[in-house]
Design a protein around this motif. Structure first.
Motif, PDB file in Angstrom:
ATOM      1  N   GLN A   1      -4.134 -21.885   2.809  1.00 58.57           N
ATOM      2  CA  GLN A   1      -2.802 -21.336   3.020  1.00 58.57           C
ATOM      3  C   GLN A   1      -2.921 -19.813   3.131  1.00 58.57           C
ATOM      4  O   GLN A   1      -3.116 -19.120   2.137  1.00 58.57           O
ATOM      5  N   PRO A   2      -2.826 -19.266   4.359  1.00 56.66           N
ATOM      6  CA  PRO A   2      -2.890 -17.813   4.519  1.00 56.66           C
ATOM      7  C   PRO A   2      -1.682 -17.136   3.872  1.00 56.66           C
ATOM      8  O   PRO A   2      -0.550 -17.579   4.043  1.00 56.66           O
ATOM      9  N   GLU A   3      -1.955 -16.092   3.096  1.00 60.46           N
ATOM     10  CA  GLU A   3      -0.888 -15.359   2.414  1.00 60.46           C
ATOM     11  C   GLU A   3      -1.122 -13.865   2.569  1.00 60.46           C
ATOM     12  O   GLU A   3      -2.207 -13.364   2.278  1.00 60.46           O
ATOM     13  N   PRO A   4      -0.100 -13.127   3.002  1.00 61.27           N
ATOM     14  CA  PRO A   4      -0.227 -11.667   3.066  1.00 61.27           C
ATOM     15  C   PRO A   4      -0.057 -11.049   1.678  1.00 61.27           C
ATOM     16  O   PRO A   4       0.718 -11.548   0.857  1.00 61.27           O
ATOM     17  N   LEU A   5      -0.817  -9.988   1.431  1.00 62.94           N
ATOM     18  CA  LEU A   5      -0.723  -9.228   0.185  1.00 62.94           C
ATOM     19  C   LEU A   5      -0.634  -7.749   0.527  1.00 62.94           C
ATOM     20  O   LEU A   5      -1.197  -7.315   1.539  1.00 62.94           O
TER      21      LEU A   5
ATOM     22  N   GLU B   1       3.934 -16.119  -9.717  1.00 63.72           N
ATOM     23  CA  GLU B   1       4.167 -17.020 -10.846  1.00 63.72           C
ATOM     24  C   GLU B   1       2.857 -17.511 -11.454  1.00 63.72           C
ATOM     25  O   GLU B   1       2.732 -17.635 -12.664  1.00 63.72           O
ATOM     26  N   ARG B   2       1.882 -17.774 -10.608  1.00 64.85           N
ATOM     27  CA  ARG B   2       0.588 -18.275 -11.087  1.00 64.85           C
ATOM     28  C   ARG B   2      -0.242 -17.177 -11.750  1.00 64.85           C
ATOM     29  O   ARG B   2      -1.012 -17.447 -12.667  1.00 64.85           O
ATOM     30  N   TYR B   3      -0.097 -15.934 -11.278  1.00 63.25           N
ATOM     31  CA  TYR B   3      -0.848 -14.788 -11.807  1.00 63.25           C
ATOM     32  C   TYR B   3       0.131 -13.685 -12.194  1.00 63.25           C
ATOM     33  O   TYR B   3       0.264 -12.684 -11.493  1.00 63.25           O
ATOM     34  N   PRO B   4       0.831 -13.855 -13.317  1.00 63.95           N
ATOM     35  CA  PRO B   4       1.903 -12.926 -13.674  1.00 63.95           C
ATOM     36  C   PRO B   4       1.421 -11.549 -14.146  1.00 63.95           C
ATOM     37  O   PRO B   4       2.223 -10.625 -14.207  1.00 63.95           O
ATOM     38  N   GLU B   5       0.138 -11.397 -14.452  1.00 62.06           N
ATOM     39  CA  GLU B   5      -0.345 -10.112 -14.955  1.00 62.06           C
ATOM     40  C   GLU B   5      -1.460  -9.522 -14.107  1.00 62.06           C
ATOM     41  O   GLU B   5      -1.429  -8.350 -13.774  1.00 62.06           O
ATOM     42  N   GLU B   6      -2.461 -10.328 -13.798  1.00 65.67           N
ATOM     43  CA  GLU B   6      -3.647  -9.828 -13.122  1.00 65.67           C
ATOM     44  C   GLU B   6      -4.210 -10.901 -12.209  1.00 65.67           C
ATOM     45  O   GLU B   6      -4.133 -12.085 -12.526  1.00 65.67           O
TER      46      GLU B   6
ATOM     47  N   MET C   1       3.370  -9.860  -2.894  1.00 60.97           N
ATOM     48  CA  MET C   1       2.659 -11.130  -2.825  1.00 60.97           C
ATOM     49  C   MET C   1       3.658 -12.268  -2.885  1.00 60.97           C
ATOM     50  O   MET C   1       4.799 -12.075  -3.319  1.00 60.97           O
ATOM     51  N   ALA C   2       3.236 -13.435  -2.437  1.00 64.31           N
ATOM     52  CA  ALA C   2       4.108 -14.603  -2.440  1.00 64.31           C
ATOM     53  C   ALA C   2       4.582 -14.914  -3.862  1.00 64.31           C
ATOM     54  O   ALA C   2       3.844 -14.720  -4.829  1.00 64.31           O
ATOM     55  N   ASP C   3       5.802 -15.412  -3.970  1.00 62.24           N
ATOM     56  CA  ASP C   3       6.363 -15.747  -5.279  1.00 62.24           C
ATOM     57  C   ASP C   3       5.486 -16.727  -6.037  1.00 62.24           C
ATOM     58  O   ASP C   3       5.301 -16.589  -7.245  1.00 62.24           O
TER      59      ASP C   3
ATOM     60  N   THR D   1      -0.794  -7.431 -11.040  1.00 67.30           N
ATOM     61  CA  THR D   1       0.262  -8.014 -10.214  1.00 67.30           C
ATOM     62  C   THR D   1       1.648  -7.493 -10.591  1.00 67.30           C
ATOM     63  O   THR D   1       2.600  -7.682  -9.839  1.00 67.30           O
ATOM     64  N   ARG D   2       1.769  -6.821 -11.746  1.00 67.32           N
ATOM     65  CA  ARG D   2       3.058  -6.274 -12.190  1.00 67.32           C
ATOM     66  C   ARG D   2       3.282  -4.854 -11.677  1.00 67.32           C
ATOM     67  O   ARG D   2       4.363  -4.305 -11.834  1.00 67.32           O
ATOM     68  N   HIS D   3       2.263  -4.264 -11.092  1.00 71.16           N
ATOM     69  CA  HIS D   3       2.354  -2.862 -10.674  1.00 71.16           C
ATOM     70  C   HIS D   3       3.414  -2.698  -9.586  1.00 71.16           C
ATOM     71  O   HIS D   3       3.508  -3.515  -8.671  1.00 71.16           O
ATOM     72  N   PRO D   4       4.225  -1.627  -9.678  1.00 69.15           N
ATOM     73  CA  PRO D   4       5.222  -1.381  -8.628  1.00 69.15           C
ATOM     74  C   PRO D   4       4.544  -1.261  -7.261  1.00 69.15           C
ATOM     75  O   PRO D   4       3.518  -0.608  -7.133  1.00 69.15           O
ATOM     76  N   GLY D   5       5.111  -1.894  -6.277  1.00 71.65           N
ATOM     77  CA  GLY D   5       4.569  -1.814  -4.927  1.00 71.65           C
ATOM     78  C   GLY D   5       3.697  -2.989  -4.533  1.00 71.65           C
ATOM     79  O   GLY D   5       3.419  -3.180  -3.352  1.00 71.65           O
ATOM     80  N   VAL D   6       3.231  -3.785  -5.501  1.00 71.06           N
ATOM     81  CA  VAL D   6       2.453  -4.977  -5.151  1.00 71.06           C
ATOM     82  C   VAL D   6       3.380  -5.951  -4.440  1.00 71.06           C
ATOM     83  O   VAL D   6       4.502  -6.203  -4.894  1.00 71.06           O
TER      84      VAL D   6
END
Length: 153
Positions: A89-93, A56-61, A50-52, A43-48
């Motif tokens: 809750q639909p969320e775009p990634l 916050e819930r998955y700060p690394e992976e 996702m909803a804030d 989740t830290r990779h440049p270009g990812v």
């Protein structure tokens, strides 16, 4: 002057191309049969994107499941966009292919794992770890975050 073939990098490029082609097929025709995917990404990779609250819930992976309900799948050369359901809750990634850590299709016991550059202590280990088999998993009814620690060394 010594030159060598970088098999690790070439294998990772080929594996990412395989994932891209699989997702392009799903984009065109939907998921065939019992196929479904567990996709773990950094989740830290440049270009990812996702909803804030997910960041916050998955700060690394994070691991997402593409199975019964997903929408707006769009694949390009660098990655893919998809809308998944997180607790109704639909969320775009948007997930760049370079951010993918594992890609698993439990319906056919197929899986790929990418080692990060920081884990390149032994090049032979990287080649051995590039592909892995897993046991079939329980079918899911919506996108969920799951742990793949069971299959890690």
């Amino acid at each position: 002057m010594t030159k060598s073939i970088d098999y690790g990098t070439l294998m990772h490029q080929a594996m990412r191309t395989l994932i891209m082609e699989v997702l392009r097929g799903v984009e065109r025709e939907g998921l065939p049969g019992d196929h479904h995917f567990f996709i773990t990404f950094d989740t830290r990779h440049p270009g990812v994107e996702m909803a804030d609250w997910l960041q916050e819930r998955y700060p690394e992976e994070m691991t997402v499941v593409m199975q019964h309900w997903f929408d707006n799948l769009s694949v390009n050369e660098q990655g893919f966009a998809v809308t998944l359901n997180f607790g109704d809750q639909p969320e775009p990634l948007y997930i760049p292919f370079a951010a993918i850590v594992t890609f698993v299709d439990p319906s056919v016991e197929f899986g790929l794992r990418f080692e990060s550059q920081g884990d390149d202590d032994d090049e032979e280990d990287e080649d051995e770890d590039a592909a892995m088999e897993i046991d079939a998993a329980e079918p899911r009814t919506e996108a969920e975050v799951v742990s793949l620690d069971k299959w890690r060394k």
